[in-house]
Design a protein around this motif. Structure first.
Motif, PDB file in Angstrom:
ATOM      1  N   MET A   1      29.448  47.339  74.488  1.00 20.56           N
ATOM      2  CA  MET A   1      30.199  47.147  73.260  1.00 20.56           C
ATOM      3  C   MET A   1      29.667  45.911  72.566  1.00 20.56           C
ATOM      4  SD  MET A   1      34.188  46.197  72.868  1.00 20.56           S
ATOM      5  CE  MET A   1      34.721  47.791  72.362  1.00 20.56           C
ATOM      6  N   ASN A   2      29.441  46.014  71.300  1.00 24.69           N
ATOM      7  CA  ASN A   2      29.024  44.838  70.563  1.00 24.69           C
ATOM      8  C   ASN A   2      30.159  44.354  69.685  1.00 24.69           C
ATOM      9  OD1 ASN A   2      29.055  46.374  68.192  1.00 24.69           O
ATOM     10  ND2 ASN A   2      26.940  46.979  68.461  1.00 24.69           N
TER      11      ASN A   2
ATOM     12  N   GLN B   1      42.356  50.221  76.218  1.00 18.49           N
ATOM     13  CA  GLN B   1      41.928  51.544  75.747  1.00 18.49           C
ATOM     14  C   GLN B   1      40.414  51.681  75.794  1.00 18.49           C
ATOM     15  OE1 GLN B   1      43.749  51.631  71.872  1.00 18.49           O
ATOM     16  NE2 GLN B   1      45.625  52.603  72.613  1.00 18.49           N
ATOM     17  N   GLN B   2      39.701  50.610  75.471  1.00 13.63           N
ATOM     18  CA  GLN B   2      38.239  50.645  75.513  1.00 13.63           C
ATOM     19  C   GLN B   2      37.736  50.830  76.944  1.00 13.63           C
ATOM     20  OE1 GLN B   2      35.826  50.590  72.939  1.00 13.63           O
ATOM     21  NE2 GLN B   2      37.713  51.203  71.946  1.00 13.63           N
ATOM     22  N   VAL B   3      38.402  50.207  77.904  1.00 13.83           N
ATOM     23  CA  VAL B   3      38.023  50.384  79.311  1.00 13.83           C
ATOM     24  C   VAL B   3      38.323  51.820  79.743  1.00 13.83           C
ATOM     25  CG1 VAL B   3      38.573  49.711  81.688  1.00 13.83           C
ATOM     26  CG2 VAL B   3      38.280  47.955  79.930  1.00 13.83           C
TER      27      VAL B   3
ATOM     28  N   GLY C   1      35.869  54.313  78.272  1.00 17.27           N
ATOM     29  CA  GLY C   1      34.469  54.099  78.602  1.00 17.27           C
ATOM     30  C   GLY C   1      33.713  53.293  77.561  1.00 17.27           C
ATOM     31  N   GLY C   2      34.410  52.854  76.516  1.00 18.41           N
ATOM     32  CA  GLY C   2      33.774  52.009  75.508  1.00 18.41           C
ATOM     33  C   GLY C   2      33.345  50.670  76.091  1.00 18.41           C
ATOM     34  N   LEU C   3      34.118  50.199  77.054  1.00 24.89           N
ATOM     35  CA  LEU C   3      33.761  49.021  77.840  1.00 24.89           C
ATOM     36  C   LEU C   3      33.533  49.494  79.258  1.00 24.89           C
ATOM     37  CD1 LEU C   3      36.319  46.324  76.601  1.00 24.89           C
ATOM     38  CD2 LEU C   3      33.839  46.245  76.358  1.00 24.89           C
ATOM     39  N   LYS C   4      32.383  49.207  79.791  1.00 25.43           N
ATOM     40  CA  LYS C   4      32.006  49.707  81.118  1.00 25.43           C
ATOM     41  C   LYS C   4      32.127  48.607  82.175  1.00 25.43           C
ATOM     42  CE  LYS C   4      29.030  53.225  79.193  1.00 25.43           C
ATOM     43  NZ  LYS C   4      30.170  53.909  78.713  1.00 25.43           N
TER      44      LYS C   4
ATOM     45  N   LEU D   1      32.028  40.835  77.742  1.00 24.52           N
ATOM     46  CA  LEU D   1      32.767  40.836  76.485  1.00 24.52           C
ATOM     47  C   LEU D   1      32.176  39.763  75.575  1.00 24.52           C
ATOM     48  CD1 LEU D   1      36.405  40.971  77.870  1.00 24.52           C
ATOM     49  CD2 LEU D   1      35.236  42.786  76.659  1.00 24.52           C
ATOM     50  N   PRO D   2      32.362  39.905  74.272  1.00 24.01           N
ATOM     51  CA  PRO D   2      31.943  38.823  73.386  1.00 24.01           C
ATOM     52  C   PRO D   2      32.727  37.552  73.718  1.00 24.01           C
ATOM     53  CG  PRO D   2      32.398  40.811  72.126  1.00 24.01           C
ATOM     54  CD  PRO D   2      32.888  41.049  73.522  1.00 24.01           C
TER      55      PRO D   2
END
Length: 94
Positions: A1-2, A30-32, A35-38, A43-44
């Protein structure tokens, strides 16, 4: 994720009684889950998250602190914040 994927994240919308840190926390969960965050992904930085979501750095820090307490992320001093390897399992078991 950027960081670019957070640019359109509007934490001011939705339920006005719900704190922004909770909205950010839920978004990251939700991202985890999706699968948006693996697992293992960085993280930024807090500063970049704050800038891209247009919230105070303390708001980001509070969301990340709760995610760390829940065991979904881990902070490594001098290296960054990372999604825990078993974060998805922890979410499903809650």
């Amino acid at each position: 994720m950027n960081v670019g994927s957070f640019v359109d994240l509007d934490l001011s919308g939705g339920d006005p009684t719900r704190p922004k840190y909770e909205k950010l926390k839920q978004y990251l969960v939700q991202q985890v889950t999706s699968g948006g965050l693996k697992p293992g992904q960085a993280l930024p930085s807090e500063q970049r998250l704050a800038e891209s979501t247009r919230v105070a750095r303390n708001t980001v820090r509070q969301a990340l602190s709760e995610l760390e307490e829940d065991g979904l992320i881990r902070r490594v001093p001098g290296r960054g914040t990372f999604v825990n390897d078993d974060a998805r399992r922890r979410i499903v078991s809650d």
